[in-house]
Design a protein around this motif. Structure first.
Motif, PDB file in Angstrom:
ATOM      1  N   UNK A  67      -2.676 -39.602 -18.153  1.00  0.00           N
ATOM      2  CA  UNK A  67      -2.960 -38.729 -19.296  1.00  0.00           C
ATOM      3  C   UNK A  67      -3.913 -39.377 -20.292  1.00  0.00           C
ATOM      4  N   UNK A  68      -3.603 -40.607 -20.701  1.00  0.00           N
ATOM      5  CA  UNK A  68      -4.442 -41.292 -21.685  1.00  0.00           C
ATOM      6  C   UNK A  68      -4.877 -42.688 -21.235  1.00  0.00           C
ATOM      7  N   UNK A  69      -4.144 -43.274 -20.292  1.00  0.00           N
ATOM      8  CA  UNK A  69      -4.265 -44.704 -19.987  1.00  0.00           C
ATOM      9  C   UNK A  69      -4.890 -44.916 -18.617  1.00  0.00           C
ATOM     10  N   UNK A  70      -5.849 -45.832 -18.552  1.00  0.00           N
ATOM     11  CA  UNK A  70      -6.516 -46.207 -17.305  1.00  0.00           C
ATOM     12  C   UNK A  70      -6.530 -47.726 -17.204  1.00  0.00           C
ATOM     13  N   UNK A  71      -5.944 -48.240 -16.137  1.00  0.00           N
ATOM     14  CA  UNK A  71      -5.870 -49.683 -15.908  1.00  0.00           C
ATOM     15  C   UNK A  71      -6.720 -50.035 -14.695  1.00  0.00           C
ATOM     16  N   UNK A  72      -7.565 -51.044 -14.847  1.00  0.00           N
ATOM     17  CA  UNK A  72      -8.350 -51.556 -13.721  1.00  0.00           C
ATOM     18  C   UNK A  72      -7.892 -52.987 -13.459  1.00  0.00           C
ATOM     19  N   UNK A  73      -7.439 -53.249 -12.236  1.00  0.00           N
ATOM     20  CA  UNK A  73      -6.916 -54.568 -11.881  1.00  0.00           C
ATOM     21  C   UNK A  73      -8.056 -55.512 -11.521  1.00  0.00           C
ATOM     22  N   UNK A  74      -7.772 -56.811 -11.373  1.00  0.00           N
ATOM     23  CA  UNK A  74      -8.855 -57.770 -11.109  1.00  0.00           C
ATOM     24  C   UNK A  74      -9.726 -57.437  -9.905  1.00  0.00           C
ATOM     25  N   UNK A  75      -9.146 -56.845  -8.851  1.00  0.00           N
ATOM     26  CA  UNK A  75      -9.943 -56.544  -7.663  1.00  0.00           C
ATOM     27  C   UNK A  75     -10.535 -55.135  -7.683  1.00  0.00           C
ATOM     28  N   UNK A  76     -10.368 -54.422  -8.817  1.00  0.00           N
ATOM     29  CA  UNK A  76     -10.989 -53.111  -8.959  1.00  0.00           C
ATOM     30  C   UNK A  76     -10.104 -51.930  -8.635  1.00  0.00           C
ATOM     31  N   UNK A  77      -8.849 -52.168  -8.271  1.00  0.00           N
ATOM     32  CA  UNK A  77      -7.934 -51.057  -8.037  1.00  0.00           C
ATOM     33  C   UNK A  77      -7.652 -50.360  -9.364  1.00  0.00           C
ATOM     34  N   UNK A  78      -7.747 -49.047  -9.367  1.00  0.00           N
ATOM     35  CA  UNK A  78      -7.520 -48.266 -10.586  1.00  0.00           C
ATOM     36  C   UNK A  78      -6.096 -47.722 -10.573  1.00  0.00           C
ATOM     37  N   UNK A  79      -5.398 -47.880 -11.715  1.00  0.00           N
ATOM     38  CA  UNK A  79      -3.993 -47.480 -11.816  1.00  0.00           C
ATOM     39  C   UNK A  79      -3.760 -46.668 -13.091  1.00  0.00           C
TER      40      UNK A  79
END
Length: 384
Positions: A258-270
């Protein structure tokens, strides 16, 4: 980064922009906190995004409407390109926040971050007691360095923002924690009782406070809050209780995707920093555009809206407030991410929460029995 089409029916929910972007720059960290929220198998993850790849992520997220950017990890200070990334984010118009343990910070780096346009630095402590802090951090010099860097951050004109993760081994020292924050001239203090994801979930039996400990700590915090407000003191105290002592779940991330986008060190989007553990295939920024990821990917649409909900969530008059609670917590505690968050007293699996509370009262583990977060332990867990 290329966009691909969607091959599934999306729920009847149109998301707004991802206002808050979290860049988990690295899983590397010099500390070994047993309550770290990083995935247990972090040592097995792929190669970190390059400087250029991160800048492209920032650009695409800004185009989608992201306004705030947090630099996190692991320990983001491990990245030697951090000042360059901060400047790139600033040039794109982000409000930027560095979330750090302070280990690896120097006055020279603080000055370079300030020059690059960094808006905000948050330093975390493990305890107000040097011995406990260093034991939990796994470093004999951690506490002294944190104190030095906290004062340096303040001297460079930044607001003093401190975070103490509290748990059964330090929460009884809550008054000393608050006193230390006052001594450091803190402007904002988050007294965040441990939330049980990643390594914290692995160590829950040794970290979850008792109800009595929590009630005492919150009472003392409220007394200090009243005292500071009466003095017109600038320090703001925020006390966060663990989900395990609530009867209704939190509105996790204000709703999935809804509001939050997380990008992990290897580029996986969560859609949240703990979602990687779910049995869901999440997209990677090396393969898809952020526009596709946010609007069209299966992972980001999996729990949007309420079409996915089962009972009791589906007919609950509070589902618009808590969105069924935390999907990661539902998966960890029930084995099915579509179940109601068992924190909720309406959940058929609420008993697992009651059992955890009893365990905290009767059979808690000592600090010497905690599993500390480090690369060796991560590799062993991944092989198990």
């Amino acid at each position: 980064m290329q966009s691909t089409g969607s091959s599934f029916a999306k729920p009847g929910h149109t998301p707004g922009p991802p206002l808050w972007l979290l860049a988990e720059l690295t899983y590397r960290c010099p500390l070994q906190c047993p309550y770290c929220s990083n995935p247990l198998d972090f040592a097995q993850q792929g190669a970190e995004l390059s400087t250029a790849e991160w800048v492209e992520v920032f650009r695409q997220a800004r185009e989608l409407g992201a306004a705030q950017l947090g630099f996190s990890g692991g320990e983001p200070l491990v990245r030697q390109d951090l000042a360059e990334l901060i400047k790139a984010a600033r040039d794109l118009g982000y409000y930027t926040n560095l979330i750090t343990s302070g280990i690896g910070l120097t006055e020279k780096r603080i000055a370079s971050f300030s020059e690059a346009g960094l808006d905000h630095i948050q330093i975390s402590f493990q305890a107000a007691d040097e011995e406990v802090n260093n034991l939990l951090a796994g470093s004999k010099k951690a506490f002294a360095h944190k104190l030095e860097m906290a004062r340096a951050v303040k001297a460079h004109g930044y607001p003093m923002v401190l975070n103490f993760v509290t748990h059964r081994h330090n929460i009884d020292r809550i008054e000393r924690i608050i006193e230390l924050c006052i001594e450091l001239e803190a402007d904002f203090v988050e007294l965040a009782t441990c939330q049980f994801y990643g390594w914290a979930e692995l160590n829950r039996a040794g970290l979850l406070p008792t109800r009595e400990q929590l009630q005492r700590a919150e009472r003392i915090t409220n007394q200090w809050r009243e005292k500071l407000e009466a003095q017109n003191h600038p320090c703001k105290l925020i006390f966060v209780t663990p989900d395990y002592y609530e009867e209704r779940p939190k509105a996790c991330m204000n709703g999935w995707g809804n509001l939050f986008l997380d990008i992990t060190p290897d580029g996986t989007a969560l859609p949240c920093h703990s979602a990687r553990q779910l049995p869901v295939q999440f997209p990677n920024v090396r393969e898809h555009s952020l526009a596709h990821i946010w609007h069209d990917s299966f992972g980001f649409n999996r729990f949007r809206g309420d079409d996915w909900m089962r009972e009791p969530c589906r007919s609950c008059d509070e589902k618009g407030k808590d969105f069924g609670g935390c999907r990661c917590q539902a998966f960890m505690l029930t084995g099915d991410a579509s179940n109601a968050d068992p924190v909720c007293s309406k959940s058929a699996q609420h008993g697992v929460i009651l059992d955890a509370r009893r365990e905290a009262e009767e059979a808690a583990l000592g600090m010497d029995q905690l599993q500390f977060r480090n690369e060796r332990a991560s590799r062993l867990i991944a092989k198990a």
